[in-house]
Design an enzyme around this catalytic site. Sequence first.
Site, short mmCIF file in Angstrom:
data_model
loop_
_atom_site.label_atom_id
_atom_site.label_comp_id
_atom_site.label_asym_id
_atom_site.label_seq_id
_atom_site.Cartn_x
_atom_site.Cartn_y
_atom_site.Cartn_z
N ASP A 182 -9.30 0.56 1.23
CA ASP A 182 -8.37 0.20 2.31
C ASP A 182 -9.05 0.50 3.65
O ASP A 182 -8.69 1.45 4.34
CB ASP A 182 -7.08 1.01 2.13
CG ASP A 182 -6.05 0.72 3.21
OD1 ASP A 182 -6.08 -0.38 3.78
OD2 ASP A 182 -5.21 1.61 3.46
N GLU A 212 -8.91 4.26 -2.94
CA GLU A 212 -7.60 4.09 -3.58
C GLU A 212 -7.76 3.48 -4.97
O GLU A 212 -8.75 2.82 -5.28
CB GLU A 212 -6.70 3.16 -2.74
CG GLU A 212 -6.50 3.65 -1.30
CD GLU A 212 -5.34 2.98 -0.60
OE1 GLU A 212 -4.53 2.29 -1.27
OE2 GLU A 212 -5.23 3.14 0.63
N GLU A 233 -11.07 4.03 2.80
CA GLU A 233 -10.05 4.83 2.09
C GLU A 233 -10.19 4.54 0.60
O GLU A 233 -10.14 3.37 0.19
CB GLU A 233 -8.63 4.50 2.56
CG GLU A 233 -8.31 5.07 3.93
CD GLU A 233 -6.83 5.06 4.31
OE1 GLU A 233 -6.45 5.84 5.20
OE2 GLU A 233 -6.05 4.28 3.73
N ARG A 262 -9.39 3.46 12.67
CA ARG A 262 -8.55 4.61 13.06
C ARG A 262 -8.11 4.56 14.51
O ARG A 262 -7.00 5.01 14.85
CB ARG A 262 -9.32 5.92 12.83
CG ARG A 262 -9.75 6.15 11.40
CD ARG A 262 -8.56 6.28 10.47
NE ARG A 262 -8.98 6.50 9.09
CZ ARG A 262 -8.17 6.35 8.06
NH1 ARG A 262 -6.91 5.97 8.23
NH2 ARG A 262 -8.61 6.56 6.84
N ASP A 305 0.85 -1.18 0.00
CA ASP A 305 0.00 0.00 0.00
C ASP A 305 0.89 1.24 0.00
O ASP A 305 1.71 1.42 0.91
CB ASP A 305 -0.91 -0.02 1.24
CG ASP A 305 -2.09 0.91 1.06
OD1 ASP A 305 -2.42 1.27 -0.08
OD2 ASP A 305 -2.69 1.29 2.09
N GLN A 333 -5.44 1.96 14.84
CA GLN A 333 -4.25 2.48 14.15
C GLN A 333 -3.48 3.47 15.02
O GLN A 333 -2.25 3.40 15.12
CB GLN A 333 -4.69 3.16 12.85
CG GLN A 333 -3.55 3.59 11.94
CD GLN A 333 -4.06 4.16 10.60
OE1 GLN A 333 -5.25 4.17 10.34
NE2 GLN A 333 -3.15 4.62 9.77
N LYS A 346 -5.52 -2.36 9.57
CA LYS A 346 -5.76 -2.46 8.13
C LYS A 346 -6.02 -3.91 7.70
O LYS A 346 -6.68 -4.13 6.68
CB LYS A 346 -4.52 -1.98 7.37
CG LYS A 346 -4.09 -0.55 7.68
CD LYS A 346 -4.93 0.45 6.91
CE LYS A 346 -4.33 1.85 7.00
NZ LYS A 346 -5.04 2.79 6.12
N GLU A 390 -10.71 12.50 7.07
CA GLU A 390 -10.52 13.85 6.53
C GLU A 390 -11.83 14.64 6.50
O GLU A 390 -11.86 15.81 6.86
CB GLU A 390 -9.96 13.75 5.10
CG GLU A 390 -8.57 13.15 5.02
CD GLU A 390 -8.23 12.67 3.63
OE1 GLU A 390 -8.40 11.47 3.34
OE2 GLU A 390 -7.80 13.51 2.81
N THR A 407 -9.38 -5.86 2.97
CA THR A 407 -9.18 -4.85 1.92
C THR A 407 -10.07 -5.28 0.76
O THR A 407 -10.00 -6.44 0.35
CB THR A 407 -7.70 -4.82 1.47
OG1 THR A 407 -6.87 -4.53 2.60
CG2 THR A 407 -7.48 -3.76 0.39
N HIS A 421 -4.22 13.79 0.55
CA HIS A 421 -4.54 12.98 1.72
C HIS A 421 -3.41 13.07 2.75
O HIS A 421 -3.66 13.26 3.95
CB HIS A 421 -4.77 11.52 1.32
CG HIS A 421 -4.88 10.56 2.47
ND1 HIS A 421 -6.00 10.49 3.27
CD2 HIS A 421 -4.02 9.62 2.96
CE1 HIS A 421 -5.82 9.56 4.20
NE2 HIS A 421 -4.63 9.02 4.04
#
Lengths: 434, 434
Positions: free
Chosen positions: A240, A208, A206, A244, A134, A247, A260, A381, A264, A141
């Site tokens: 992804d 991607e 996420e 949070r 990744d 993490q 993560k 975000e 996925t 971002h």
Amino acid sequence: MTLPTITRSWVESANGHPDFPLQNLPLGVFSTQGSAPRCGVAIGEQIFDLEAALDAGLFEGPAKAAAQATRGGQLNAFFELGRPARVALRERLLELLGEGSSLRAKVEALGSKLLPLAADCQMHLPAKISDYTDFYVGIEHAQNVGKLFRPDNPLLPNYKYVPIGYHGRASTIRVSGADVRRPKGQTLPAGQTEPSFGPCARLDYELELGIWIGQGNQMGEPIAIGDAAEHIAGFCLLNDWSARDIQAWEYQPLGPFLSKSFITSISPWVVTAEALEPFRQAQAPRPEGDPQPLPYLLDKRDQAAGGFDIELEVLLITQAMREQGLPAHRLTLSNTQYMYWTVAQMVAHHSVNGCQLQAGDLFGSGTLSGPQSGQFGSLLEITEGGKKPIELASGEVRKFLEDGDEIILRGRCRREGFASIGFGECRGTVQPAR
Amino acid sequence: MTLPTITRSWVESANGHPDFPLQNLPLGVFSTQGSAPRCGVAIGEQIFDLEAALDAGLFEGPAKAAAQATRGGQLNAFFELGRPARVALRERLLELLGEGSSLRAKVEALGSKLLPLAADCQMHLPAKISDYTDFYVGIEHAQNVGKLFRPDNPLLPNYKYVPIGYHGRASTIRVSGADVRRPKGQTLPAGQTEPSFGPCARLDYELELGIWIGQGNQMGEPIAIGDAAEHIAGFCLLNDWSARDIQAWEYQPLGPFLSKSFITSISPWVVTAEALEPFRQAQAPRPEGDPQPLPYLLDKRDQAAGGFDIELEVLLITQAMREQGLPAHRLTLSNTQYMYWTVAQMVAHHSVNGCQLQAGDLFGSGTLSGPQSGQFGSLLEITEGGKKPIELASGEVRKFLEDGDEIILRGRCRREGFASIGFGECRGTVQPAR
């Protein structure tokens, strides 16, 4: 390569199809009820079965060799053959499926054996993924996330020199539609010094771009930037999913891990560089003051070819929205143009230390946010880390994802004078923690 | 399980063999000249060929089923069968190879077809490695490295709660003997603000225990700590070669990447938990003030079983030492007792978020340094980041590894009243950058 002169298909659902017109011809692995997975090509609402077509003698020469490499329900061997095989197969498919094809009657006679409805098929992972990496090439971002932690200095000093990436977990990559079980794990509640254990409370998506590796390299032999594009087999959408809170507590000093690796999700169709060819967009010159890439990351052709102009969209449907019949809520409308590094740069960087890439390896681009509100590719975000909840038409609010929420990723290319092509969808619904 | 009552083998080289007496019986994959790789068991200076033994009808019942799973030159299917199959195979091997075996004549009659000399064989990776995870459970290493950056607070706040780990690169794991090509990459020279590109100047080894995963789990279904030991197939030595200068520049914010992925070396033999059974050492109680593990990491049986008492050694031979006929220089003499977390805790943690483990996955323990000088498991620690070079009998000094340097890892278990067993070697020689 020259653009195809045949632009319409006798498969009527392909003409004007938002994702899979004749110009796209993405590859994937599917099964019909009771059958083993096999490789096919999306055309409109149908799937062209490559094994059935081989059995019917529809291929010869290089296209036949290419199609034979798709036998066995995995695209790895086909990916390994590289661009010439991909182009040979594509040209033959354009002949077979194009308007006025002399073989239309033969193909049609095989009916759903050769062209089953996609709605009757189940999709599978297109290839055995040996390693998954990744990246973090979405600079907006990186800046948005960096700002949450370091308002004055959001980008770390290495960002504009190093295409930052990390090794991801290959075993839990699943194709669109797989349920997303809310993970449990350790988190450090605000104001505490000791962690708690329980279901993730800050579950995020996420947005991607996924990149499939074609021909690999031998260990110890880097892929030069000028050759790197030849090592890319195609593209997909990638979610992804990120926990949070897990993490934040786990990631120092070695990076994200359990936050993560629970799942996925990727879209099932591999969109080729040939299909994307009309949708290149000259790389914006680096902003004034940005450093030039180091020589091993710099190639004139790569810079001239530019990045891809792929519109990326994220939609949310909650359980309440489903019940109330409300349309999906758009969370994100972004674009691959926010990649700071090209895919060729990612390949060259990854292998510069001698690391071996293999056919069927998958890269994630990193979250592709744009600079503006509405373009952010994650709830982290959008809600500024949960501080600014979003309001939905159902009357609900969301800081992060709740059980029953479904996230849908879409990707589409549009250009005046060209048929639009798309990636299909990458879906996943959050299930309660066990 | 009960300890074997047969302790001597009619294979004379096994008796008193430092690594592979009858009590060990580690599994591996080997080939003789011109033959395809196949699975075998180390016994003294020879390898017992499991396929040849199957063909000769030396197995029946559960042992036969276990041996059949080793067909094909990879141990994955055998690993997946778990402990009962491993024990059945071990018991049959003890019968076949033990002193006084009624089958000795039959086995001997097959000669080198069944028992080739290890010196005539080439070793291969024991299994297809789907995913590789590198942990960081060597607390002394974590403290030593932490001290270099944060003298007052070497351990991060999560260390004693979270068995820290990160995803590694599976494609570049190689068996002992593979050359270690010095990687090139970006580094930030001291005092500079812009990176340079070139060969790594701070190449290092890391002494680790490798852990092979046996039975896997389904995605979304964590492995409980009480069951975790059943999911471990065996152990090896692992050298996590590290490019310290590349690592320092690249690793923020997502962890080590190209500084590790150029190669990881492992010893070829899989030493089983059954062979290691006599060499458990009750886990030292956590130091006063250390937190109890969270419940998902706490199991009475696991704590009572304790960790393994495996002596780990690292030797260095330089080109000049070879030329001068000097003996290898011992860099490290450490032990697996410096693991802060048990392997069961590593398995339980890795899967607690639902991450799927698969047979043949490999874990690294992280560097296993002891607290004293002479016990440090990397040059980073020994030379304090290059500040205190070591002196060699050849008159050379070393801050980090030079081209031509060979690193040899060894592991051995000793206990009064028991035959010693060992892991064999994990070797690698540094080659100049290309």
